[in-house]
Enzyme design. Structure first.
Site, short mmCIF file in Angstrom:
data_model
loop_
_atom_site.label_atom_id
_atom_site.label_comp_id
_atom_site.label_asym_id
_atom_site.label_seq_id
_atom_site.Cartn_x
_atom_site.Cartn_y
_atom_site.Cartn_z
N SER A 49 0.65 -1.20 0.02
CA SER A 49 0.18 0.05 -0.03
C SER A 49 0.91 1.15 0.01
O SER A 49 0.25 2.43 -0.12
CB SER A 49 -0.93 0.00 1.17
OG SER A 49 -0.34 0.16 2.33
N HIS A 90 1.46 4.49 7.16
CA HIS A 90 0.57 5.03 5.91
C HIS A 90 0.95 6.55 6.06
O HIS A 90 1.53 6.89 6.89
CB HIS A 90 -0.91 4.71 6.17
CG HIS A 90 -1.12 3.23 5.50
ND1 HIS A 90 -2.56 2.81 5.66
CD2 HIS A 90 -0.65 2.76 4.68
CE1 HIS A 90 -2.77 1.70 5.02
NE2 HIS A 90 -1.42 1.66 4.35
N ASP A 119 -8.33 4.97 5.99
CA ASP A 119 -8.11 3.73 6.62
C ASP A 119 -9.07 3.47 7.54
O ASP A 119 -8.90 2.46 8.42
CB ASP A 119 -6.77 3.69 7.30
CG ASP A 119 -5.52 3.55 6.11
OD1 ASP A 119 -6.00 3.27 5.09
OD2 ASP A 119 -4.24 3.78 6.74
#
EC number: 3.4.21.89
Length: 177
Positions: A49, A90, A119
Site C-alpha cells: 500500500s 501509512h 483507513d
C-alpha cells in the site's frame, strides 16, 4: 562434537551463552526503543500500500522524538490500531482539531497510491480517527530495502520459525570454545 553434552559444566556454559545472546538482543531492542521513543523502533512494510515510496519487505527505522513539531498532512507515520498488534505504515491524509476547540488532534490515514479510500476500515470498531497515542513512529529516518522479507517469510510460513530456532539451538550446542 557431542562429547560436550556429556560434560554438565560445558552444557551449562553453552546454555548460558545462548541465554546471553537472547538477553543481549532483547536489551538492544529495548535500548533502541528508549532512544527513538517508540515501542516499535523498527518495522517491516507488510503490504504494497505504500508503493512506490516503500516496497513490501522494506525495513523502516523510526524516530518518535519530534517533541516540538506536530504531525502534518502528507507525513508518513507508523500507527497501531486498538486491539491489533501489527503496526501500519501509512501517510496522513487529514488532520482535525487545533487543541483549542477539539482538545485532541485526530488524524486519518491511507496508503500512498494503492488505496482508494481512507483507513477507517482498518480501525477498531467504533474508532473513526487516530490520536497521538496511536502513533508509534512519526519519522521514518531510514530504511533497508527487502531486509524485512525474512520477517514476512517467517510469519507466512510458521514452520520456518521452528526450523530456524532449531538450527540456532544446534549451532549453540555444537559450538566449541
Amino acid at each position: 562434537m557431542l562429547s560436550a553434552l556429556g560434560n554438565p559444566r560445558q552444557a551449562a556454559a553453552q546454555l548460558m551463552n545462548f541465554g546471553l545472546i537472547l538477553s543481549t538482543a532483547f536489551m538492544m531492542w529495548k535500548g533502541l526503543s528508549v532512544i527513538s521513543d517508540s515501542p516499535s523502533p523498527i518495522v517491516v512494510v507488510l503490504s504494497g500500500s505504500m508503493e512506490p515510496a516503500f516496497q513490501r519487505g522494506d525495513l523502516l527505522l523510526l524516530w518518535n522524538r519530534n517533541l516540538f513539531t506536530e504531525t502534518s498532512v502528507g507525513e508518513v507515520v507508523v500507527y497501531n490500531v486498538r486491539d491489533k498488534d501489527i503496526p501500519i505504515v501509512h501517510r496522513v491524509i487529514s488532520k482535525f482539531g487545533t487543541g483549542f476547540v477539539i482538545p485532541r488532534q485526530w488524524w486519518l490515514f491511507m496508503g500512498i497510491y494503492n488505496n482508494d479510500s481512507d483507513d477507517t476500515k482498518l480501525y477498531a470498531p467504533g474508532q473513526n480517527y487516530l490520536v497521538r497515542e496511536d502513533i508509534i513512529g512519526r519519522s521514518v529516518v531510514g530504511y533497508m530495502p527487502f531486509v524485512g522479507y525474512v520477517t514476512i517469510m517467517l510469519s507466512e510460513h510458521p514452520w520456518m520459525k521452528t526450523v530456524m530456532l532449531g538450527i540456532m539451538g544446534l549451532v549453540v550446542v555444537l559450538q566449541r570454545e
